[in-house]
Design a protein around this motif. Structure first.
Motif, PDB file in Angstrom:
ATOM      1  N   GLU A 156       1.273   3.672  -8.623  1.00 24.88           N
ATOM      2  CA  GLU A 156       2.177   3.688  -9.772  1.00 24.88           C
ATOM      3  C   GLU A 156       3.511   3.081  -9.352  1.00 24.88           C
ATOM      4  OE1 GLU A 156       1.970   4.210 -13.477  1.00 24.88           O
ATOM      5  OE2 GLU A 156       0.586   5.585 -12.486  1.00 24.88           O
ATOM      6  N   SER A 157       4.062   2.195 -10.163  1.00 24.93           N
ATOM      7  CA  SER A 157       5.372   1.659  -9.794  1.00 24.93           C
ATOM      8  C   SER A 157       6.429   2.146 -10.796  1.00 24.93           C
ATOM      9  CB  SER A 157       5.331   0.143  -9.729  1.00 24.93           C
ATOM     10  OG  SER A 157       4.865  -0.340 -10.957  1.00 24.93           O
ATOM     11  N   TYR A 158       7.678   1.972 -10.416  1.00 28.72           N
ATOM     12  CA  TYR A 158       8.755   2.443 -11.285  1.00 28.72           C
ATOM     13  C   TYR A 158       8.785   1.668 -12.592  1.00 28.72           C
ATOM     14  CZ  TYR A 158      10.770   4.947  -7.298  1.00 28.72           C
ATOM     15  OH  TYR A 158      10.976   5.794  -6.263  1.00 28.72           O
ATOM     16  N   ALA A 159       9.069   2.391 -13.664  1.00 30.85           N
ATOM     17  CA  ALA A 159       9.246   1.719 -14.946  1.00 30.85           C
ATOM     18  C   ALA A 159      10.587   0.994 -14.958  1.00 30.85           C
ATOM     19  CB  ALA A 159       9.197   2.746 -16.080  1.00 30.85           C
ATOM     20  N   VAL A 160      11.573   1.603 -14.339  1.00 33.85           N
ATOM     21  CA  VAL A 160      12.894   0.994 -14.226  1.00 33.85           C
ATOM     22  C   VAL A 160      13.261   1.036 -12.759  1.00 33.85           C
ATOM     23  CG1 VAL A 160      15.313   1.112 -14.924  1.00 33.85           C
ATOM     24  CG2 VAL A 160      13.543   1.998 -16.444  1.00 33.85           C
ATOM     25  N   LYS A 161      13.684  -0.095 -12.205  1.00 36.07           N
ATOM     26  CA  LYS A 161      14.107  -0.061 -10.803  1.00 36.07           C
ATOM     27  C   LYS A 161      15.314  -0.960 -10.651  1.00 36.07           C
ATOM     28  CE  LYS A 161      13.558   1.041  -6.396  1.00 36.07           C
ATOM     29  NZ  LYS A 161      14.986   1.131  -6.134  1.00 36.07           N
ATOM     30  N   LYS A 162      16.383  -0.379 -10.134  1.00 36.70           N
ATOM     31  CA  LYS A 162      17.603  -1.166  -9.941  1.00 36.70           C
ATOM     32  C   LYS A 162      17.825  -1.401  -8.456  1.00 36.70           C
ATOM     33  CE  LYS A 162      20.170   0.042 -14.080  1.00 36.70           C
ATOM     34  NZ  LYS A 162      20.069   1.403 -14.541  1.00 36.70           N
ATOM     35  N   ARG A 201       0.838  -1.191   0.000  1.00 34.11           N
ATOM     36  CA  ARG A 201       0.000   0.000   0.000  1.00 34.11           C
ATOM     37  C   ARG A 201       0.885   1.257   0.000  1.00 34.11           C
ATOM     38  NH1 ARG A 201      -3.338   0.067   4.959  1.00 34.11           N
ATOM     39  NH2 ARG A 201      -4.047  -1.994   4.308  1.00 34.11           N
ATOM     40  N   ALA A 202       1.974   1.204   0.768  1.00 32.44           N
ATOM     41  CA  ALA A 202       2.864   2.366   0.867  1.00 32.44           C
ATOM     42  C   ALA A 202       3.509   2.688  -0.472  1.00 32.44           C
ATOM     43  CB  ALA A 202       3.937   2.104   1.912  1.00 32.44           C
ATOM     44  N   ARG A 203       3.718   1.657  -1.265  1.00 23.69           N
ATOM     45  CA  ARG A 203       4.377   1.850  -2.565  1.00 23.69           C
ATOM     46  C   ARG A 203       3.521   2.714  -3.490  1.00 23.69           C
ATOM     47  NH1 ARG A 203       9.408   1.697  -3.367  1.00 23.69           N
ATOM     48  NH2 ARG A 203       8.716   3.738  -3.998  1.00 23.69           N
ATOM     49  N   GLY A 204       2.211   2.664  -3.317  1.00 23.68           N
ATOM     50  CA  GLY A 204       1.338   3.487  -4.140  1.00 23.68           C
ATOM     51  C   GLY A 204       0.932   2.779  -5.414  1.00 23.68           C
TER      52      GLY A 204
END
Lengths: 640, 265, 245
Positions: free
Chosen positions: C92-98, C87-90
């Motif tokens: 929308e998620s990152y398109a790129v995540k390293k 839930r905290a992440r929201g």
């Protein structure tokens, strides 16, 4: 003509503040909550003032254009904060700090204010330590000090190279506590766009919410401006990109006098400009001059050669040559001017020719690379990050950059401007640094004003105002100010020219840097006074501000600020032209000794020039407040 | 010294007109990029081009541009503040990229940091946490002499390590749980280490943690992405300290006697 | 109650519950392994040991309930934290995540946890309840008669000649099913990976970790997890290879 009453209390210099505090009118504790005070800005001065006023019981509203009060540019101050604690037992005293500051300012500051600043300096350190500011300490656990330019004692308290950050976070935490307990109402992303003056008194502001574009009116019993300096008028400076003059400029246009606008500090050790895309100049701490040697090639043909290939005999260590006794540690204004001179002679290094070497090879030979790394490692890292050059191998290149403005709104001893009810604190006012500020004094002044001066002096004014007498926020003056703000925004958005705002800002900065920078002369200033109004016209006819006014629009924010800079820049040149002398940072080429040093004219210019707005298109009025010195003797500064 | 060779990149930027609105990625070519430019300066130039073409410039947060104010907040190619270690977005230079690179730029993502526009997010939640207890109550004028309470040098230095936090929120952006633990830990540790911070030590940590939880930040799963992304490289050791402080405070507050209170006269 | 509210209601409190229950479960799995390694000795050992545990009656049930409560709390806290984290992440998620420095073990805690849970359930079904593979369940096998006595700390707890369940044969026959043995090996492998993060992480959660000894802790935890895995690998491995018979 504005009435400039300095309201310096009578009595001996050392007794003035104590007596003034004892004589000041007070506000009944039960009445304090009936007074609404608007504080604009939350840097050192604004945050400390808002927190302290709320602790006294006043109803405080604080306005900042940032997303958080913690972002104010006080955060970037590196070196330290002066205080006459005399912990090192090296003979420091309130009088000595006072004396150094007046002398450093080249005798253009108000003596009584500076003395008070020195008096409260120790209280500031006590207050900050109590808040948890993690100052550097000795092994025994007591506070450490270091020395700084313009003083022969060690009186500078510091927190690594981030003193401003730690002091600001201290003030921010006090402000946060006040906000949490309901004592201060915080308005973030709210930019003050006008001062509301009712019956000659400052009684409120008009602000624009930067996220929604909503313009709101706020009525108050007193207004406090702590909005910082206006050095971004030069476009390139060590200021934050958002730093602006809009609040004090709008106050000026509502009748507050602007004092000594041409007094701009240009710091000698900054990283040179690399290209026209550049948005920001970065300061390299003054402390580097303790071990680095400054030089340029003796002959201009050598300026693009690798530094290492230039033999010792072909180098000109010009500061050591001209100022043998102070050498590389001469004051900021002197060092900056000397760098400009050698570059003007065509001997500047680097692509642009606007740079001098700050060479550590001698220090590396003496201390070893590890020794230099220990003292300055983080600064070398910053330098490497920005320039991709290794200063352990090749000398640093540095050049002066705009860093601080000593000028600002005129205030009396109570920090109140000539508009009653309008108080101005910190860098936004003019009072304490004269024509040149010493290192580690800006933080001291911001906190002195906010913690220990305004909380006393504001009661003197508020006691004269009946509780609950502030005008309603829908009075005619408020409505008129709101309409004026809306009109400016709409006008900016309606131009739809072809040139972005950055174009005009760069050009304005270029004009000022050329003609109102480190050296000024009549011809140049007169030229600038032709060019700036023309540029302003061009801006209003051909500027391009995309987007709308009803949501976050960073182009519009900048346009509003640049529009004000385009007016302020002209006033700076006007002030520089009128001041027919050289003093501190203000170097008029016509007024110099044969060796190129500042030639002050104490007979005709031992005064503050306080400019008064006379209306759109009219020449502003130059009022003066004479500066008289009882405790110090005016003398020629000599650093040779 | 030679003139640096300019190059071209493509930036793929998150565009979103307002809070709660649909967003999408848009690609823009950035030509003639100078390796000495900062990443933000590259965006400045791009924005002027966009404005000249009649398009709305990309909104992004920035202010001091020297890595201390904590305003800038870009996620560049999947890492908060970009590819380099221990710097803020504004201290990322174009020499970190190569000709032809496609650079993905996103806002910090977390429920507690809603997007306001394009790359700008609302991080006021940090202020709210601070207001709950991130202070030492010391009324102006009431402070004792500064040297009255010595602080051992290593304690002061450790407190300073924690106090360096610039409040940018990269820790939250890097964390898969969007946890604000490193931010809270740095404040709690800074104040809790100093003798001045002792009277409010328990109430501070309880209040700040409960506010942090209430604002919708996630918990910590000890992966330490936060400290790796932190532009000030603040150590996750402070999170351990926060955990310990919190545990102690929970037990102490549950069992300590409550004062009866005399009432004021 | 403030204490209960803070422990169960806050993120740090729930992490604390995970850490403390984690410690209990780590102690249990160590004891469990050490007990089971008796399978490599004379059949008297493991069968006597098993009979002794069964004979504890209410104490055995108390321990079982305590462990179940710990498992339940561990899972509950982990689940709540995971839901909150998502839930905290929201939206929308990152398109790129390293990933920057997170360990592999730490990234798959949820997945290794699921497999371990499935494994525990099967393990109980197989060896405790006898629902899975009833043919080789101890209750369905011929009883074993103790040749000698089984002693704990020198005290005789099972007399020679006692008729006991033949646990040893159950284990060997059970692992005769290759699929079961392989599943067992994979599961304890993942459990070791789970511990690789968990045993390190719990020190951080309890506030006892710092950089001065974090590397040492890492080494100790890694060695422990490797040893734990090898110990667990030995039993089905030996059964598969026919070393145990």
């Amino acid at each position: 003509m504005a009435l400039l009453e300095s309201r310096i209390p009578p009595g001996a210099l050392a007794d003035k503040w104590r007596r003034h505090k004892a004589d000041m009118r007070l506000v009944n504790p039960a009445n304090k909550r009936k007074y609404e005070v608007v504080v604009v800005g939350a840097g050192l001065a604004g945050a400390s003032a808002a927190a302290s006023l709320s602790e006294l019981g006043y109803a405080v509203s604080c306005f900042v254009f940032h997303d958080s009060p913690r972002r104010a540019h006080s955060i970037a101050a590196q070196g330290g904060i002066n205080a006459a604690k005399n912990y090192p037992n090296d003979g420091d005293s309130v009088h000595r700090l006072f004396n150094d500051t007046v002398k450093g300012g080249d005798y253009r500051s108000r003596e009584a204010n500076v003395h008070r600043l020195a008096e409260v300096s120790g209280d500031i350190i006590d207050q900050c330590v109590a808040q948890g500011v993690p100052f550097a300490r000795e092994y025994g656990g007591l506070l450490a000090n270091r020395s700084f330019g313009g003083a022969q004692v060690s009186r500078t308290f510091y927190a690594r190279g981030q003193t401003g950050q730690q002091l600001l976070l201290g003030a921010y935490s006090a402000l946060s506590r006040a906000i949490g307990s309901g004592g201060v109402k915080l308005h973030t992303q709210s930019e003050m766009l006008d001062l509301v003056v009712v019956d000659g008194h400052a009684k409120g502001i008009v602000a624009r919410n930067l996220l929604t574009g909503e313009v709101t009116r706020h009525s108050a019993d007193a207004v406090v401006l702590a909005t910082g300096g206006y050095g971004n008028v030069f476009n390139l400076s060590t200021y934050a990109r958002g730093s602006n003059a809009t609040a004090i400029w709008r106050a000026y246009k509502r009748g507050a006098c602007f004092a000594n606008p041409c007094f701009t500090q240009i710091h000698p050790t900054c990283i040179p400009v690399t290209g026209d895309y550049q948005s920001k100049l970065t300061l390299m701490s003054e402390s580097l001059r303790n071990d680095g040697r400054i030089w340029v090639p003796l002959r201009k043909e050598d300026r693009l050669k690798p530094a290492a290939s230039i033999p010792e005999a072909d180098r000109d260590y010009y500061l050591e040559r001209i100022y043998p006794s102070f050498g590389n540690l001469c004051p900021r204004d002197v060092a900056s001017r000397a760098a400009k001179r050698v570059c003007d002679e065509g001997r500047g290094v680097g692509e642009t020719g606007l740079g001098v070497y700050l060479d550590f090879s001698e220090a590396i030979g003496r201390l070893g690379e590890a020794g230099v790394r220990e003292r300055y490692g983080n600064l070398f890292d910053i330098y490497h990050e920005i320039t991709n050059e290794d200063a352990y191998r090749v000398p640093m290149r540095i050049f002066p950059a705009v860093h601080y403005t000593m000028g600002g709104l005129w205030v009396d001893y109570n920090l109140m401007s000539n508009v009653p009810g309008l108080f101005v604190l910190g860098e936004a006012n003019f009072s304490d640094h004269g024509a040149n500020r010493l290192g580690a004094s800006a933080l001291m002044q911001g906190l002195a004003d906010g913690y220990f001066v305004l909380p006393y002096t504001i009661s003197g004014y508020l006691a004269s105002q009946k509780p609950g007498s502030r005008p309603p926020a829908d009075g005619p003056e408020f409505m008129q100010a709101e309409a004026a703000v809306g009109a400016v925004t709409r006008r900016l958005l309606s131009v739809r020219g072809t040139r972005p705002v950055s174009y005009f800002h760069k050009r304005l900065g270029h004009i000022l840097w050329q003609h109102c920078g480190m050296a000024r002369n009549r011809a140049g200033l007169e030229k600038a006074l032709q060019e700036i109004p023309a540029l302003r016209e061009e801006f209003w006819a051909g500027g391009l501000v995309p987007g709308t006014g009803d949501s976050l629009n960073q182009s519009l924010e900048r346009a509003v600020r640049v529009a004000d800079f385009l007016e302020l820049g002209e006033l700076m040149c006007r002030d520089a032209l009128a001041r027919e002398e050289s003093c501190g940072c203000h170097f008029r080429e016509e007024h110099q000794y044969p060796d190129g040093e500042c030639k002050r004219d104490d007979v005709n210019f031992a005064h503050v020039a306080a400019w008064e707005y006379a209306g759109e298109g009219d020449v502003p009025v130059r009022n003066t407040e004479p500066l008289t010195y009882e405790a110090v003797k005016m003398s020629v500064r000599n650093y040779k | 010294m030679t003139t640096p060779k300019t190059f071209n990149v493509t930036v793929r930027v998150w565009r979103q007109v307002g809070p709660g609105r649909e967003g999408r990625f848009v690609e823009y070519p950035a030509r003639g990029v100078n390796p000495d430019m900062s990443f933000l300066e590259m965006l400045d130039v791009l924005n002027d081009e966009l404005a000249a073409r009649g398009e709305e410039p990309i909104a992004f947060s920035h202010d001091c541009r020297e890595g201390i104010c904590g305003t800038c907040s870009l996620v560049i190619n999947g890492k908060p503040h970009g590819p380099n270690h221990g710097v803020a977005s504004c201290q990322t230079y174009m020499r970190s990229f190569r000709d032809g690179d496609r650079i993905v730029v996103e806002p910090f993502r977390a429920r507690a940091f809603p997007v306001i526009k394009d790359l700008v997010t609302d991080r006021s939640a940090f202020d709210t946490i601070q207001q709950a207890g991130g202070f030492i109550t010391a009324r102006t004028g009431s402070a004792p002499e500064a040297n009255a309470a010595p602080v051992p040098k290593h304690v002061a230095d450790l407190a300073m390590d924690a106090a360096q936090c610039i409040g940018c929120g990269a820790c939250v952006a890097a964390c898969k749980n969007s946890s604000a633990m490193l931010f809270v830990a740095s404040k709690v540790s800074h104040l809790g280490l100093l003798p001045q911070g002792q009277p409010e030590r328990d109430s501070r940590v309880l209040a700040m943690v409960s506010t942090m939880d209430g604002l919708g930040f996630g918990g910590c799963t000890n992966q330490y992405e936060c400290s790796a992304a932190c532009p000030k490289l603040i150590s996750h050791d402070f999170i351990a300290r926060l955990n310990r402080d919190y545990t102690k405070a929970v037990f102490r507050s549950a069992f300590k006697p409550e004062p009866a209170g005399g009432g004021e006269t | 109650m403030d204490l209960v509210r803070n422990l169960f209601g806050s993120t740090i409190g729930r992490k604390l519950l995970m850490a403390v229950t984690g410690v209990v479960l780590i102690v249990f799995v160590i004891g469990h392994l050490v007990g089971n390694l008796q399978v490599f000795e004379d059949p008297d050992r493991i069968n006597g040991y098993s009979h002794f545990l069964q004979s504890l009656g209410p104490a055995l049930w108390a321990a079982r309930i305590f462990l179940l409560v710990c498992v339940a709390l561990h899972i509950w806290a982990g689940t709540v934290l995971a839901i909150e984290a998502r839930r905290a992440r929201g939206a929308e998620s990152y398109a790129v995540k390293k990933w920057i420095q997170a360990t592999v073990a730490s990234r798959y805690m949820r997945w290794t946890g699921y497999v371990v849970l499935a494994f525990i359930l099967y393990h109980l079904a197989q060896f405790t309840v006898g629902v899975a593979q009833p043919g080789t369940f101890k209750a369905n096998l011929p009883h074993y008669t103790m040749k000698g006595a089984y002693r704990v700390l020198g005290v005789e707890v099972v007399r020679a000649g006692t008729d006991v369940l033949d646990v040893r044969s159950m284990v060997i026959l059970g692992f005769g099913n290759r699929l079961v043995a392989v599943f067992y090996i994979v599961a304890v492998g993942l459990l070791s990976l789970h511990l690789l993060h968990g045993a390190d992480s719990l020190f951080q959660t309890l506030g006892w970790r710092n950089h001065r000894w974090a590397r040492g802790l890492r080494v100790v935890v890694t060695v422990f997890c490797a040893a734990y895995f090898l110990g667990n690998l030995a039993i089905p491995g030996a059964a598969l290879l026919g070393v145990l018979h």
